[in-house]
Write an enzyme that holds these catalytic residues in place. Structure first.
Site, mmCIF file in Angstrom:
data_model
loop_
_atom_site.group_PDB
_atom_site.id
_atom_site.type_symbol
_atom_site.label_atom_id
_atom_site.label_comp_id
_atom_site.label_asym_id
_atom_site.label_seq_id
_atom_site.Cartn_x
_atom_site.Cartn_y
_atom_site.Cartn_z
ATOM 1 C CB SER A 191 -0.937 0.019 1.213
ATOM 2 O OG SER A 191 -1.891 -1.004 1.125
ATOM 3 C CG HIS A 199 -2.190 1.850 7.959
ATOM 4 N ND1 HIS A 199 -2.747 1.175 6.899
ATOM 5 C CD2 HIS A 199 -1.466 0.937 8.653
ATOM 6 C CE1 HIS A 199 -2.380 -0.096 6.946
ATOM 7 N NE2 HIS A 199 -1.608 -0.265 8.000
ATOM 8 C CB THR A 227 -3.722 4.290 2.100
ATOM 9 O OG1 THR A 227 -3.429 2.958 1.646
ATOM 10 C CG2 THR A 227 -4.486 5.038 1.018
ATOM 11 C CG ASP A 251 -4.889 -4.434 3.046
ATOM 12 O OD1 ASP A 251 -4.309 -5.008 2.110
ATOM 13 O OD2 ASP A 251 -4.344 -4.204 4.153
ATOM 14 C CG HIS A 285 -2.749 -3.710 -2.761
ATOM 15 N ND1 HIS A 285 -3.481 -4.656 -2.089
ATOM 16 C CD2 HIS A 285 -2.352 -2.814 -1.811
ATOM 17 C CE1 HIS A 285 -3.524 -4.372 -0.805
ATOM 18 N NE2 HIS A 285 -2.843 -3.240 -0.609
ATOM 19 C CG HIS A 290 -1.009 -6.853 -0.826
ATOM 20 N ND1 HIS A 290 -0.224 -5.725 -0.701
ATOM 21 C CD2 HIS A 290 -1.777 -6.893 0.298
ATOM 22 C CE1 HIS A 290 -0.504 -5.105 0.439
ATOM 23 N NE2 HIS A 290 -1.437 -5.813 1.068
#
EC number: 3.1.3.1
Length: 586
Positions: free
Chosen positions: A144, A202, A204, A374, A416, A504
């Site tokens: 990410s 975090h 993102t 996610d 992703h 991922h």
């Protein structure tokens, strides 16, 4: 033309009889020089000679923008010139195509709207879609940090990097630093905001404001010894440095990295996984209250809230800066929310209310992240992950209702994908979270429609003592799981490779777009291209001067639809001539 093709085909067939190589015609079509089909950009034979740094990726992004505009011109389209006063980008973290398909069905079945397959997500209705290639500079399957940096800065980078290109250094915080869409927007006088269901520090959300070697350095305690005093932790960057300290809205989790740990926080459901771990500060600083004091000193109307009740009481038309921190760690999965937590829809509506100032502002840029899709997948919590898709959908619906489609570009995408499959041959209307082959009683093994290539679900489904004698089946029979277990928020779907944390996925992710500039989202492109779509459409950053469209838009004789000043002048002349002719006739 047909005779030429026939000759080429004949030559090709002759060549085929003498060699195992593809015929010349196919070689021509497959080469970049022949038919334009081939690599998007060429690397030298020695990969080490290429530096995929900021300059490299800016050229790639601007080239893609030019291609999209040329395609529009050839089709005699003009929508690409329309400019966006506001931009909202929704990131469904880990929301790959299989998750979108399963999430759509989950929504329909959750709301009891029929079978489920015919359901629509709000962004399914967007008029433009494209596919983004998500790899990092150094990884085929990305994380990410690298993908968010690509989306928000226009520069692809390494796995783990935040706001820095691939030349980043542990011992030089200035090397490889990048500007983000928030930098660009603030420079143009736009209001800015970040909303997330994860920690505000975090990967993102951090990529919108931080520039740091590694995503894990959220607290001062996480910065390694050789980088202490060089790299400032992510939480401090939010409060101390632009563009973080200029954000008008900051809503999410992350009390602990901000030094505002809530000792009395209640945790009802025991969700597991590395993402449940959280860092704590050692410098005894409460960065949340420091943030509030800084804005109070600026004589600005600022509020700091900790609960949903406080959030909903905010006078959004009066507050200029709003921070809301609702959990020590991430906001709890929406399938099992804790008391006092806001939904993603709550936060989105409040954020738009604070950012929207009508004619009194130059617009805004807002990130909204559904970050726990996610994290649900990482633990094979399929039910939790799909419910987060539904929560993101509600937030998008809210944004559509609150904004003007003629002046707001809305993009919905993922950073992703995940190693999750939507498989088998379940019957129409079968529970998306249930078994795929219950309608076939003779099948030797019942299996789930949603399964994972890897993850901790392997251990939960391993037969162990339930394995029948002389059986090669290592999996626990599905019938041994109770209804209560399967419907639990912490039930893990089966994974076929034992990992503590599911990985991922590396396939392209879909991009949905609506509003001014949305027509530039088409085909398959590098993920960093999205930053240039927002830059061009929002008249900010590196693509602001790509052509004359922003000048025309910002000109007094232009309008919000990108009508050129020349066209406006021509219209005025026509009207004057028409008036003159009428006077002559009279």
């Amino acid at each position: 033309m047909y005779s030429v093709l026939f000759i080429l085909l004949a030559v090709s067939l002759g060549a085929w009889s003498a060699t195992v190589q593809p015929p010349p015609l196919i070689q021509t079509l497959s080469s970049a020089g022949g038919g334009g089909i081939g690599p998007e950009f060429k690397l030298t034979e020695n990969q080490d000679d290429i530096s995929e740094d900021a300059q490299f990726w800016r050229q790639v992004g601007l080239k893609q923008l030019g291609k999209a505009i040329e395609q529009a011109k050839r089709a005699k389209e003009s929508l690409y010139q329309h400019k966006a006063k506001n931009i909202i980008i929704f990131i469904g973290d880990g929301m790959g195509l299989s998750t979108i398909s399963a999430g759509r069905i989950y929504k329909g079945q959750y709301l009891k709207h029929g079978h489920g397959e015919e359901e629509m997500l709000s962004f399914d209705e967007f008029p433009y879609t494209g596919l983004a290639k998500t790899y990092n500079v150094d990884k085929q399957v990305p994380d990410s940090a690298g993908t968010a940096t690509a989306i928000f800065t226009g520069v692809k980078t390494d796995y783990g990097a935040i706001g820095m290109d691939s030349t980043r250094s542990k011992t030089n915080a200035s090397q490889g630093r990048l500007e983000s869409i928030m930098d660009w927007a603030q420079r143009e006088g736009k209001r800015t905001g970040v909303v997330t269901t994860t920690r505000i520090t975090h990967a993102t959300p951090a990529a919108t404001y931080a520039k740091i070697y590694h995503r894990d350095w959220e607290c001062d305690t996480e910065v390694p010894t050789d980088s202490v005093g060089i790299h400032t932790d992510i939480a401090r960057q939010l409060v101390e440095n632009a563009p973080g300290n200029k954000l008008n809205v900051v809503l999410g989790g992350g009390l602990s990295p901000m030094g505002a740990y809530n000792q009395s926080e209640v945790k009802t459901v025991n969700f597991e996984g590395g993402t449940e771990d959280i860092c704590k500060r050692s410098d005894n600083r409460n960065l949340a209250t420091e943030w509030l004091q800084r804005h109070a000193n600026d004589s600005a109307d600022a509020e700091l809230v900790y609960t949903r009740e406080q959030l909903l009481k905010v006078d959004v038309k009066e507050v200029d800066h709003l921070m809301g921190l609702f959990r020590n760690n991430h906001i709890t999965y929406s399938i099992a929310p804790e008391q006092g937590e806001p939904s993603l829809q709550d936060m989105t509506e409040t954020a738009i209310g604070v950012l929207e100032r009508g004619d009194k502002s130059k617009g805004y840029v807002l990130l909204v992240e559904g970050g726990r899709i996610d994290q649900g997948h990482h633990q094979n919590y399929a039910r939790a992950a799909l419910h987060e898709v539904y929560e993101l959908d509600l937030a998008v619906q809210a944004a559509l209702k609150m904004t003007d489609s003629d002046e707001t570009l809305i993009i919905v995408t993922a950073d992703h994908s995940h190693a999750v499959t939507f498989n088998g041959y379940p019957e129409r209307g079968a529970d998306i979270l249930g078994a795929a082959n219950l309608h076939k009683p003779k099948d030797p093994m019942v299996y789930e429609t949603i399964t994972y290539a890897n993850g901790p679900g392997y251990f939960d489904h391993l037969a162990n003592e339930t394995k029948p004698a002389n059986s090669s089946n290592v999996w626990m029979p599905f019938k041994l799981f109770t209804k209560e277990q399967i419907e639990s928020p912490t039930y893990r779907h089966m994974a076929t490779l034992a990992l503590k944390d599911e990985t991922h996925g590396g396939e392209d992710v879909i991009v949905f777009a609506s509003g001014p500039g949305a027509s530039l989202v088409r085909g398959v492109f590098e993920q960093n291209y999205l930053a240039y779509v927002m830059s061009y459409a929002g008249c900010m950053g590196p693509a602001k001067s790509f052509d004359e469209s922003c000048k025309r838009h910002l000109s007094p004789v232009g309008d919000n639809n990108g009508v050129s000043s020349f066209a406006a002048l021509r219209l005025s002349i026509v009207l004057l001539l028409g008036t003159w002719l009428i006077m002559l006739m009279l």
